[in-house]
Write a protein that holds these residues in place. Structure first.
Motif, PDB file in Angstrom:
ATOM      1  N   GLN B  47       0.812  -1.225   0.000  1.00  9.61           N
ATOM      2  CA  GLN B  47       0.000   0.000   0.000  1.00  9.61           C
ATOM      3  C   GLN B  47       0.846   1.275   0.000  1.00  9.61           C
ATOM      4  O   GLN B  47       0.315   2.376  -0.175  1.00  9.61           O
ATOM      5  CB  GLN B  47      -0.970   0.036   1.202  1.00  9.61           C
ATOM      6  CG  GLN B  47      -0.326   0.220   2.564  1.00  9.61           C
ATOM      7  CD  GLN B  47      -0.066  -1.084   3.287  1.00  9.61           C
ATOM      8  OE1 GLN B  47       0.183  -2.109   2.655  1.00  9.61           O
ATOM      9  NE2 GLN B  47      -0.120  -1.052   4.606  1.00  9.61           N
ATOM     10  N   ASN B  48       2.156   1.153   0.185  1.00  8.30           N
ATOM     11  CA  ASN B  48       3.041   2.324   0.215  1.00  8.30           C
ATOM     12  C   ASN B  48       4.156   2.247  -0.824  1.00  8.30           C
ATOM     13  O   ASN B  48       5.090   3.037  -0.802  1.00  8.30           O
ATOM     14  CB  ASN B  48       3.677   2.483   1.602  1.00  8.30           C
ATOM     15  CG  ASN B  48       2.649   2.702   2.696  1.00  8.30           C
ATOM     16  OD1 ASN B  48       1.723   3.491   2.545  1.00  8.30           O
ATOM     17  ND2 ASN B  48       2.792   1.976   3.794  1.00  8.30           N
ATOM     18  N   GLU B 131       7.474   4.405   4.633  1.00 11.73           N
ATOM     19  CA  GLU B 131       6.125   4.079   5.072  1.00 11.73           C
ATOM     20  C   GLU B 131       5.539   4.965   6.152  1.00 11.73           C
ATOM     21  O   GLU B 131       4.356   4.824   6.482  1.00 11.73           O
ATOM     22  CB  GLU B 131       6.017   2.605   5.524  1.00 11.73           C
ATOM     23  CG  GLU B 131       6.347   1.606   4.434  1.00 11.73           C
ATOM     24  CD  GLU B 131       5.702   0.252   4.663  1.00 11.73           C
ATOM     25  OE1 GLU B 131       4.469   0.176   4.701  1.00 11.73           O
ATOM     26  OE2 GLU B 131       6.443  -0.734   4.802  1.00 11.73           O
ATOM     27  N   GLY B 413      -2.840   3.865   3.788  1.00 14.41           N
ATOM     28  CA  GLY B 413      -1.841   3.661   2.725  1.00 14.41           C
ATOM     29  C   GLY B 413      -1.507   4.998   2.084  1.00 14.41           C
ATOM     30  O   GLY B 413      -2.410   5.688   1.592  1.00 14.41           O
ATOM     31  N   ASP B 415       0.042   5.682  -0.661  1.00 15.08           N
ATOM     32  CA  ASP B 415      -0.180   5.703  -2.122  1.00 15.08           C
ATOM     33  C   ASP B 415      -1.585   6.209  -2.447  1.00 15.08           C
ATOM     34  O   ASP B 415      -1.773   7.098  -3.269  1.00 15.08           O
ATOM     35  CB  ASP B 415      -0.022   4.294  -2.707  1.00 15.08           C
ATOM     36  CG  ASP B 415       1.401   3.812  -2.687  1.00 15.08           C
ATOM     37  OD1 ASP B 415       1.648   2.687  -3.161  1.00 15.08           O
ATOM     38  OD2 ASP B 415       2.283   4.552  -2.210  1.00 15.08           O
ATOM     39  N   GLN B 422      -2.003   3.373  -7.147  1.00 19.99           N
ATOM     40  CA  GLN B 422      -1.892   2.023  -6.604  1.00 19.99           C
ATOM     41  C   GLN B 422      -0.771   1.338  -7.371  1.00 19.99           C
ATOM     42  O   GLN B 422      -0.726   1.416  -8.595  1.00 19.99           O
ATOM     43  CB  GLN B 422      -3.214   1.316  -6.901  1.00 19.99           C
ATOM     44  CG  GLN B 422      -3.596   0.215  -5.960  1.00 19.99           C
ATOM     45  CD  GLN B 422      -4.995  -0.275  -6.278  1.00 19.99           C
ATOM     46  OE1 GLN B 422      -5.908   0.509  -6.486  1.00 19.99           O
ATOM     47  NE2 GLN B 422      -5.153  -1.579  -6.342  1.00 19.99           N
TER      48      GLN B 422
END
Lengths: 57, 426
Positions: B47-48, B131, B413, B415, B422
């Protein structure tokens, strides 16, 4: 300092030939604009992150 | 050919060869960034992943203009300490030497090589904070590290007139101190303020492994990075073109590309093999060990016996894992890629190794010969040059609320929340 090719289009004696090489004032101005752009983009990114923080809550 | 024509010919060949050499070293060093990019993105959870990559690329992008604006000047102006010397304008961004100039074939390529060293330094810090650091905050800290802090350390200890060199005989040809130690300790200082990722530590203090989404990307990235290191180490040799008779190290003493490659490869393999053994086959640690093996040899890359460089590499490969574990259990940091241990600890060991095993080597001019006290003092200085600004500036940023991504953004997340992207789709 700048020694652009002269009217005869000769490269004889040319040394620093980049744009505004013969204008220290312009070089300083461009440098300052660069610094402002870099800093401005970091600030803009920080603002976007803060907006995201609010929108994600 | 007349003698004058022959002189001009030889000088031209030497100058063009010098330019081309540093050009290709610079190009190879960009591959370090390809490697770091793959390595960090692989170490990030899905997710990052995109934001990790963006962050890493931004460090590269921002180092270039900021090193041109002030980094190069800092290197040239501060060999004596905190008071700049008079360079008569050289190195300032508005100076004629900082642009196309026919009589100066050296400034551009040397600046470029140093800029890529700066990018490498910032990338070292990049992986440890993935992150949960704000991208803007990371860029700011990367500029401080890459265009101010490391280059100040380099002016002191990786410059023939640097005070650590002229006063103490500091010997660190491939920048174990000014790049790796400074970056590792800067990262350590930031990590203390940044805090761990959510879920890294339990309430009882035990740690959880938060694995990245692609171990393969990480270890392929690490080997790619090592290819780029040929540019880094190559750039540590000085080719004075027509001014000197041949290669010298950064301090002006004779050296050869052969000696560097002997010891770099032996240190690399020792590190890989030592870490393979200690980690029982973990490829992430094995390749990180390879890097650490280079760093522990970096200080004396011009003088080690290659067999000894291999053994030093083995030590580095073994040390990085317990060092990383100790740092985490003692300070409760979350160093996602082991940067503090790999770069910081092995950089320090690299400097000390020269003092322990290679004392007495003469240097150029009036520089004192290599000695243990000189290496010890210099190692301490490099560690402090990295740690103090890393800790201090990030503490101010933390107090201002400009360091860490809010927990709810971390959970969503980065992103998706900040970039609207994504990394992978079904």
């Amino acid at each position: 300092m700048n020694t652009w090719p002269g009217p005869a289009n000769s490269w004889e004696g040319v040394d620093a030939y980049f744009t505004w090489a013969d204008s220290p004032g312009m070089l300083v101005l461009i440098t300052l604009v660069m610094a402002c752009v870099c800093l401005g983009i970091i600030i803009s990114a920080a603002r976007h992150e803060s907006e995201t923080d609010k929108n994600t809550k | 050919m007349t003698l004058e024509e022959l002189t001009i010919f030889a000088t031209t060949q030497a100058n063009v060869g010098m330019e081309a050499y540093y050009w290709w070293c610079t190009a190879l060093m960009v591959i370090i960034h390809v490697g770091f990019l793959m390595y960090e993105v692989g170490a990030t959870r899905m997710q990052n992943a995109v934001s990790s990559g963006v962050k890493n690329l931004l460090a590269f992008a921002f180092m270039i203009p900021t090193f041109w604006l002030f980094g190069w000047w800092i290197y040239l102006a501060f060999p004596g300490g905190f008071v700049p010397i008079d360079l008569e304008g050289y190195g300032a961004p508005w100076n004629v030497s900082m642009g196309p100039m026919l009589s100066d074939q050296a400034t551009g390529v040397f600046w470029a090589a140093f800029t890529l060293f700066a990018c490498t330094t910032a990338s070292i810090f990049s992986g440890s904070v993935i992150e949960r650091i704000r991208i803007s905050a990371f860029v700011f800290l990367a500029v401080i590290l890459g265009s101010v802090v490391w280059i100040l350390g380099a002016s002191w200890g990786w410059h023939p007139d640097g005070w650590l060199v002229t006063r103490f005989g500091f010997h660190d040809v491939a920048a174990a101190g000014c790049v790796h130690t400074i970056a590792g300790l800067f990262a350590f200082g930031v990590l203390l303020n940044l805090g761990p990722r959510i879920g890294k530590y339990n309430e009882d203090g035990t740690a959880n492994e938060l694995e990245g989404h692609s171990l393969v990307l990480s270890f392929v990235g690490l080997l790619t990075l090592i290819v780029g290191f040929f540019g880094f180490v190559g750039g540590c040799l000085i080719w004075g073109a027509s001014d000197f008779g041949g290669w010298t190290n950064i301090y002006g003493a004779p050296a050869t590309l052969s000696s560097f490659v002997f010891n770099m490869l032996m240190g690399l393999s020792g590190g890989m093999i030592g870490a393979f053994w200690y980690s029982r086959g973990n490829p992430f640690w094995m390749m990180s060990g390879g890097l650490a093996g280079i760093f522990i040899c970096a200080g004396g890359l011009d003088i080690w016996y290659p067999g000894f460089a291999f053994l030093l590499g083995i030590v580095a490969g073994i040390v990085i894992i317990p060092a990383n574990n100790w740092l985490h259990s003692t300070f409760k940091i979350d160093d996602c890629v082991g940067a503090v241990s790999i770069h910081g600890v092995c950089g320090i060991l690299g400097m000390l190794a020269v003092g322990l095993f290679a004392a007495g080597y003469p240097a150029a001019g009036d520089i004192p010969p290599t000695n243990f006290m000189g290496q010890l003092i210099s190692a301490a200085v490099m560690a402090l040059v990295g740690f103090i600004p890393g800790y201090g500036i990030s503490a101010i940023m933390k107090a201002a609320g400009w360091l860490r991504v809010p927990d709810h953004v971390q959970k969503a997340g980065i992103d998706k929340a900040e970039l609207g992207l994504q990394a992978y789709h079904n």
